[in-house]
Design a protein around this motif. Structure first.
Motif, PDB file in Angstrom:
ATOM      1  N   LEU A 124       0.712  -1.313  -0.012  1.00 34.65           N
ATOM      2  CA  LEU A 124       0.128  -0.057  -0.046  1.00 34.65           C
ATOM      3  C   LEU A 124       0.900   1.195  -0.203  1.00 34.65           C
ATOM      4  O   LEU A 124       0.508   2.313   0.385  1.00 34.65           O
ATOM      5  N   ALA A 125       2.005   1.219  -0.463  1.00 33.88           N
ATOM      6  CA  ALA A 125       2.988   2.293  -0.423  1.00 33.88           C
ATOM      7  C   ALA A 125       2.436   3.391  -1.228  1.00 33.88           C
ATOM      8  O   ALA A 125       2.739   4.524  -1.023  1.00 33.88           O
ATOM      9  N   TRP A 126       1.453   2.975  -2.522  1.00 36.42           N
ATOM     10  CA  TRP A 126       1.104   4.139  -3.401  1.00 36.42           C
ATOM     11  C   TRP A 126       0.258   5.066  -2.641  1.00 36.42           C
ATOM     12  O   TRP A 126      -0.024   6.166  -2.941  1.00 36.42           O
ATOM     13  N   ARG A 127      -0.188   4.769  -1.346  1.00 35.78           N
ATOM     14  CA  ARG A 127      -1.373   5.611  -0.636  1.00 35.78           C
ATOM     15  C   ARG A 127      -0.581   6.797  -0.276  1.00 35.78           C
ATOM     16  O   ARG A 127      -1.283   7.994   0.061  1.00 35.78           O
ATOM     17  N   ARG A 128       0.662   6.974  -0.044  1.00 33.21           N
ATOM     18  CA  ARG A 128       1.191   8.340   0.316  1.00 33.21           C
ATOM     19  C   ARG A 128       1.107   9.335  -0.810  1.00 33.21           C
ATOM     20  O   ARG A 128       1.352  10.405  -0.529  1.00 33.21           O
ATOM     21  N   HIS A 129       0.637   9.048  -1.922  1.00 35.33           N
ATOM     22  CA  HIS A 129       0.541   9.919  -3.219  1.00 35.33           C
ATOM     23  C   HIS A 129      -0.997  10.506  -2.892  1.00 35.33           C
ATOM     24  O   HIS A 129      -1.024  11.491  -3.700  1.00 35.33           O
ATOM     25  N   LEU A 130      -1.785   9.887  -2.418  1.00 36.16           N
ATOM     26  CA  LEU A 130      -3.231  10.561  -2.421  1.00 36.16           C
ATOM     27  C   LEU A 130      -3.392  11.985  -1.790  1.00 36.16           C
ATOM     28  O   LEU A 130      -4.109  12.587  -2.498  1.00 36.16           O
ATOM     29  N   PRO A 131      -2.774  12.377  -0.997  1.00 37.85           N
ATOM     30  CA  PRO A 131      -2.784  13.954  -0.479  1.00 37.85           C
ATOM     31  C   PRO A 131      -2.762  14.715  -1.624  1.00 37.85           C
ATOM     32  O   PRO A 131      -3.309  15.665  -1.758  1.00 37.85           O
ATOM     33  N   ALA A 132      -1.366  14.550  -2.282  1.00 41.00           N
ATOM     34  CA  ALA A 132      -0.910  15.196  -3.304  1.00 41.00           C
ATOM     35  C   ALA A 132      -1.961  15.441  -4.589  1.00 41.00           C
ATOM     36  O   ALA A 132      -2.314  16.337  -5.067  1.00 41.00           O
ATOM     37  N   LEU A 133      -2.642  14.242  -4.727  1.00 41.89           N
ATOM     38  CA  LEU A 133      -3.505  13.890  -5.845  1.00 41.89           C
ATOM     39  C   LEU A 133      -4.650  14.546  -5.560  1.00 41.89           C
ATOM     40  O   LEU A 133      -5.291  15.423  -6.365  1.00 41.89           O
ATOM     41  N   ALA A 134      -5.288  14.766  -4.313  1.00 45.91           N
ATOM     42  CA  ALA A 134      -6.508  15.371  -3.890  1.00 45.91           C
ATOM     43  C   ALA A 134      -6.244  16.703  -3.859  1.00 45.91           C
ATOM     44  O   ALA A 134      -7.310  17.537  -4.584  1.00 45.91           O
ATOM     45  N   SER A 135      -4.968  17.306  -3.671  1.00 48.38           N
ATOM     46  CA  SER A 135      -4.788  18.714  -3.977  1.00 48.38           C
ATOM     47  C   SER A 135      -4.620  19.318  -5.032  1.00 48.38           C
ATOM     48  O   SER A 135      -5.190  20.154  -5.325  1.00 48.38           O
ATOM     49  N   ALA A 136      -4.069  18.530  -5.931  1.00 50.71           N
ATOM     50  CA  ALA A 136      -3.988  18.649  -7.459  1.00 50.71           C
ATOM     51  C   ALA A 136      -5.411  18.712  -8.190  1.00 50.71           C
ATOM     52  O   ALA A 136      -5.831  19.693  -8.779  1.00 50.71           O
ATOM     53  N   ALA A 137      -6.255  17.776  -7.696  1.00 52.60           N
ATOM     54  CA  ALA A 137      -7.727  17.731  -8.312  1.00 52.60           C
ATOM     55  C   ALA A 137      -8.444  18.925  -7.983  1.00 52.60           C
ATOM     56  O   ALA A 137      -9.337  19.584  -8.804  1.00 52.60           O
ATOM     57  N   ALA A 138      -8.353  19.411  -6.584  1.00 49.00           N
ATOM     58  CA  ALA A 138      -9.005  20.633  -6.136  1.00 49.00           C
ATOM     59  C   ALA A 138      -8.418  21.920  -6.887  1.00 49.00           C
ATOM     60  O   ALA A 138      -8.995  22.702  -7.182  1.00 49.00           O
ATOM     61  N   GLY A 139      -7.124  21.671  -7.081  1.00 49.37           N
ATOM     62  CA  GLY A 139      -6.394  22.889  -7.798  1.00 49.37           C
ATOM     63  C   GLY A 139      -7.118  23.217  -9.147  1.00 49.37           C
ATOM     64  O   GLY A 139      -7.282  24.369  -9.628  1.00 49.37           O
ATOM     65  N   ILE A 140      -7.304  22.051  -9.727  1.00 47.47           N
ATOM     66  CA  ILE A 140      -7.668  22.434 -11.240  1.00 47.47           C
ATOM     67  C   ILE A 140      -9.027  22.754 -11.290  1.00 47.47           C
ATOM     68  O   ILE A 140      -9.438  23.846 -11.956  1.00 47.47           O
ATOM     69  N   ASN A 141      -9.934  22.338 -10.349  1.00 45.02           N
ATOM     70  CA  ASN A 141     -11.162  22.665 -10.175  1.00 45.02           C
ATOM     71  C   ASN A 141     -11.477  24.229  -9.860  1.00 45.02           C
ATOM     72  O   ASN A 141     -12.231  24.996 -10.278  1.00 45.02           O
ATOM     73  N   GLU A 142     -10.522  24.632  -8.932  1.00 45.56           N
ATOM     74  CA  GLU A 142     -10.603  25.869  -8.371  1.00 45.56           C
ATOM     75  C   GLU A 142      -9.935  27.097  -9.706  1.00 45.56           C
ATOM     76  O   GLU A 142     -10.666  28.097  -9.835  1.00 45.56           O
ATOM     77  N   ALA A 143      -9.023  26.646 -10.225  1.00 40.85           N
ATOM     78  CA  ALA A 143      -8.612  27.258 -11.543  1.00 40.85           C
ATOM     79  C   ALA A 143      -9.847  27.532 -12.488  1.00 40.85           C
ATOM     80  O   ALA A 143     -10.355  28.651 -13.148  1.00 40.85           O
TER      81      ALA A 143
END
Length: 232
Positions: free
Chosen positions: A22-41
């Motif tokens: 489950l080491a891939w889970r460490r990327h989830l916060p960055a992806l959540a922030s990026a998705a929110a950033g695209i929507n904000e733009a």
């Protein structure tokens, strides 16, 4: 005498992340922030774009309207690159953790269906980034004034082309994060807790490896000690 050149075993160099499924889970916060950033733009542009156009939808001022889109595209591409850096590992982890029923029904079935096109999105966006890197390499060594002008134009072109992929990720990205969080939490819940016997055995093995002496059992006293006699 030279030091031994024998390479260390592969196990010696393995980090906890290398052995954690489950080491891939460490990327989830960055992806959540990026998705929110695209929507904000996107939302920030939508909030003002209509006011910059006439009743027929034509820009009242081409430069002001164009500058607004340039700003939106640049901000969205910055977040899209986060998906290029972190998304493939999370996507692979999700596909390894999800089973057949997850795709048919359940809390993430809709999200998993939304991810069917994300491979193409990430591939095309990565090709665009590679193209941009190639352009920058060709311009390396140019005069600073010329380099700045060409870089600005090339960057604007990349961001404009990248808006399509960023827009796709604004829908696929949250689905990726939701599916990842659900599967990671489920794996944690299904992971059996170690029994007390296993914990004691593990502690004992660690002590033995460290070479700690094991206390000898006490010698029981004699039940019938001999009566003292006279020496001859």
């Amino acid at each position: 005498m030279s030091a031994s050149s024998t390479p260390p075993s592969s196990g010696d160099n393995q980090s906890p992340q290398a052995t954690d499924p489950l080491a891939w889970r460490r990327h989830l916060p960055a992806l959540a922030s990026a998705a929110a950033g695209i929507n904000e733009a996107s939302d920030a542009w939508d909030a003002v774009s209509d006011s910059l156009c006439d009743a027929d939808g034509w820009p009242l001022d081409d430069k002001v309207y164009g500058d607004g889109k340039v700003k939106r595209d640049a901000e969205a591409w910055k977040h899209a690159e986060v998906f290029l850096d972190h998304g493939p590992e999370v996507l692979a982890g999700i596909r390894a953790a999800a089973d057949g029923p997850d795709y048919v029904e359940g809390p993430i079935s809709d999200d998993l269906r939304r991810l069917r096109g994300i491979d193409t999105t990430l591939l095309r966006a990565e090709e665009l980034r590679h193209e941009w890197d190639g352009v920058m390499a060709l311009m390396d060594g140019s005069q600073p004034s010329v380099l700045h002008l060409y870089k600005e134009r090339a960057e604007e072109h990349r961001n404009t082309e990248g808006w399509h992929y960023a827009h796709e990720l604004s829908h696929q990205g949250p689905a990726l994060v939701r599916a990842g969080e659900y599967l990671a939490d489920r794996a944690d819940a299904e992971r059996p807790a170690p029994s007390e016997r296993a914990r004691v055995a593990l502690t004992r093995s660690i002590h033995n490896v460290r070479g700690e002496p094991t206390a000898s059992p006490p010698v029981p006293p004699a039940t019938n000690p001999p009566a003292p006699g006279h020496s001859r």
